[in-house]
Design a protein around this motif. Structure first.
Motif, short mmCIF file in Angstrom:
data_model
loop_
_atom_site.label_atom_id
_atom_site.label_comp_id
_atom_site.label_asym_id
_atom_site.label_seq_id
_atom_site.Cartn_x
_atom_site.Cartn_y
_atom_site.Cartn_z
N ASN A 11 0.94 -1.26 0.05
CA ASN A 11 -0.09 0.06 -0.12
C ASN A 11 1.03 1.35 0.12
N THR A 12 1.98 1.24 0.85
CA THR A 12 2.82 2.30 0.96
C THR A 12 3.60 2.47 -0.54
N GLN A 13 3.92 1.69 -0.97
CA GLN A 13 4.45 1.64 -2.28
C GLN A 13 3.65 2.09 -3.41
N ALA A 14 2.40 1.86 -3.17
CA ALA A 14 1.28 2.54 -4.20
C ALA A 14 0.82 3.76 -3.87
N GLY A 15 1.47 4.54 -2.85
CA GLY A 15 0.93 5.80 -2.24
C GLY A 15 -0.48 5.66 -1.66
N ILE A 16 -1.00 4.38 -1.02
CA ILE A 16 -2.05 4.43 -0.19
C ILE A 16 -1.58 4.42 1.20
N THR A 17 -2.35 5.44 2.01
CA THR A 17 -1.83 5.73 3.34
C THR A 17 -2.88 5.12 4.30
N THR A 18 -2.63 4.71 5.48
CA THR A 18 -3.36 4.02 6.39
C THR A 18 -4.05 4.92 7.46
N ALA A 35 10.41 -8.82 -1.20
CA ALA A 35 11.01 -7.99 -0.04
C ALA A 35 11.64 -6.67 -0.49
N VAL A 36 11.92 -5.98 0.58
CA VAL A 36 12.58 -4.56 0.34
C VAL A 36 13.90 -4.85 1.01
N TYR A 37 14.80 -4.36 0.19
CA TYR A 37 16.28 -4.49 0.59
C TYR A 37 16.67 -3.28 0.92
N LEU A 38 17.42 -2.99 2.18
CA LEU A 38 17.64 -1.58 2.62
C LEU A 38 19.04 -1.60 3.18
N ASP A 39 19.78 -0.44 3.19
CA ASP A 39 20.99 -0.29 3.74
C ASP A 39 20.84 0.62 4.90
N LEU A 40 21.61 0.18 6.03
CA LEU A 40 21.64 0.77 7.48
C LEU A 40 22.47 1.77 7.68
N GLU A 41 22.30 3.12 7.94
CA GLU A 41 23.38 4.18 8.56
C GLU A 41 23.92 3.70 9.73
N GLN A 42 24.98 2.94 9.87
CA GLN A 42 25.40 2.61 11.10
C GLN A 42 25.84 3.93 11.91
N GLU A 83 13.15 9.42 24.35
CA GLU A 83 11.63 8.64 24.93
C GLU A 83 10.69 8.64 23.62
N LEU A 84 10.53 9.49 22.83
CA LEU A 84 9.45 9.51 21.62
C LEU A 84 10.20 9.31 20.35
N LEU A 85 9.88 8.40 19.70
CA LEU A 85 10.81 8.20 18.22
C LEU A 85 9.75 8.00 17.35
N VAL A 86 10.00 8.72 16.10
CA VAL A 86 9.33 8.88 14.85
C VAL A 86 10.40 7.93 14.04
N PHE A 87 9.93 6.76 13.64
CA PHE A 87 10.83 6.04 12.77
C PHE A 87 10.41 5.46 11.53
N ASN A 88 11.36 6.10 10.42
CA ASN A 88 11.05 6.22 9.33
C ASN A 88 11.38 4.97 8.47
N VAL A 89 10.40 4.04 7.80
CA VAL A 89 10.92 2.94 7.15
C VAL A 89 10.48 3.33 5.68
N PRO A 90 11.60 3.23 4.81
CA PRO A 90 11.33 3.36 3.26
C PRO A 90 11.07 2.17 2.64
N VAL A 91 10.10 1.86 1.73
CA VAL A 91 9.79 0.80 1.04
C VAL A 91 10.01 1.05 -0.54
N ALA A 92 10.31 2.02 -1.09
CA ALA A 92 10.53 2.49 -2.42
C ALA A 92 11.26 3.86 -2.52
N LYS A 93 11.62 4.16 -3.53
CA LYS A 93 12.33 5.50 -3.79
C LYS A 93 11.09 6.55 -3.44
N ASN A 94 11.48 7.43 -2.53
CA ASN A 94 10.24 8.58 -2.06
C ASN A 94 9.16 7.76 -1.31
N LYS A 95 9.22 6.65 -0.95
CA LYS A 95 7.85 5.80 -0.55
C LYS A 95 8.45 5.50 0.82
N SER A 96 7.63 5.67 1.93
CA SER A 96 7.94 5.36 3.27
C SER A 96 6.90 5.51 4.25
#
Length: 239
Positions: free
Chosen positions: A36-43, A91-98, A110-123
């Motif tokens: 859904n995120t790859q297709a631009g559909i938000t929850t 699957a989505v293959y990612l590189d981690l910034e160590q 204490e409060l974290l907004v964690f971004n998960v990319p699933v395609a170019k400009n899609k997360s």
């Protein structure tokens, strides 16, 4: 009941079977959080949707804390990992910034907004709160009879939801050199974890939906210590 399990690799080189139980209504195969995120559909949760306890907790704490945004992953340009590709439909293959991971492990917001990319400009984003322990009744014993405490395992742990989905659940474990993430919503369970060490460098990660697995994925403990007893976090109480 849907069970999602993964191996938690601790900073002490201990491999833990981390079991999360989710009571959710799965709607069958098809679209999910990733597609859904790859297709631009938000929850979006409707006004009639009753939020789970984690979502209520997150909403309460957001009024009292300033969030830290984490952008630790980039979409991999190369997908040369044929061994794991044979284990999953897609699957989505990612590189981690160590460096960013190490800094997050130190600052432990204490409060974290964690971004998960699933395609170019899609997360998609997770809203997560820091928790003190893996679980209140944490128990871990090795095959040699050694008791392992939470302090010895180390790391920082978060619980939360997918942003705007108040019926979802997420559990994130962060260590100085790696992390692991499990998400559940009404469509599926999802895992974000490092690729097996014999196949990839330590910054190479994979995100997949559990139903896309073709079999049990290969995993490797960082030590030969076998865990014989572990009572993991049961998240069914939050729904």
């Amino acid at each position: 009941m849907k069970a999602s399990s993964l191996l938690l690799f601790t900073s002490k080189g201990i491999c833990i079977a981390f079991l999360l139980l989710f009571i959710l209504n799965f709607s069958g195969y098809g679209q999910n959080l990733i597609t859904n995120t790859q297709a631009g559909i938000t929850t979006e949760s409707t006004e009639k949707t009753t939020p789970n306890r984690i979502a209520t907790w997150v909403q309460h704490e957001k009024a009292h804390a300033i969030p830290t945004t984490a952008n630790l992953f980039q979409i991999r340009s190369s997908k040369e990992n044929t061994d794991f590709q044979s284990e999953v439909r897609t699957a989505v293959y990612l590189d981690l910034e160590q460096d960013m991971l190490a800094e997050l492990s130190k600052t432990q917001p204490e409060l974290l907004v964690f971004n998960v990319p699933v395609a170019k400009n899609k997360s998609f984003e997770l809203e997560l709160l820091k928790v003190d322990n893996v679980t209140a009744d944490f128990q871990l014993r090795t095959s040699e009879g050694e008791n392992i405490t939470q302090a010895e395992i180390g790391g920082v742990f978060y619980r939360g939801i997918v942003k705007n989905d108040t019926r979802s659940l997420a559990a994130l474990s962060i260590f100085p050199d790696h992390l692991q993430l499990v998400i559940a919503d009404r469509a599926d369970n999802y895992v974000l974890a490092a690729l097996p060490s014999d196949e990839a460098s330590k910054n190479e990660y994979v995100l997949y939906a559990e139903r896309d697995l073709l079999g049990r994925p290969k995993a490797e403990c960082l030590a030969e210590t076998k865990v014989e007893q572990f009572k993991g976090t049961d998240l069914k109480k939050y729904n």
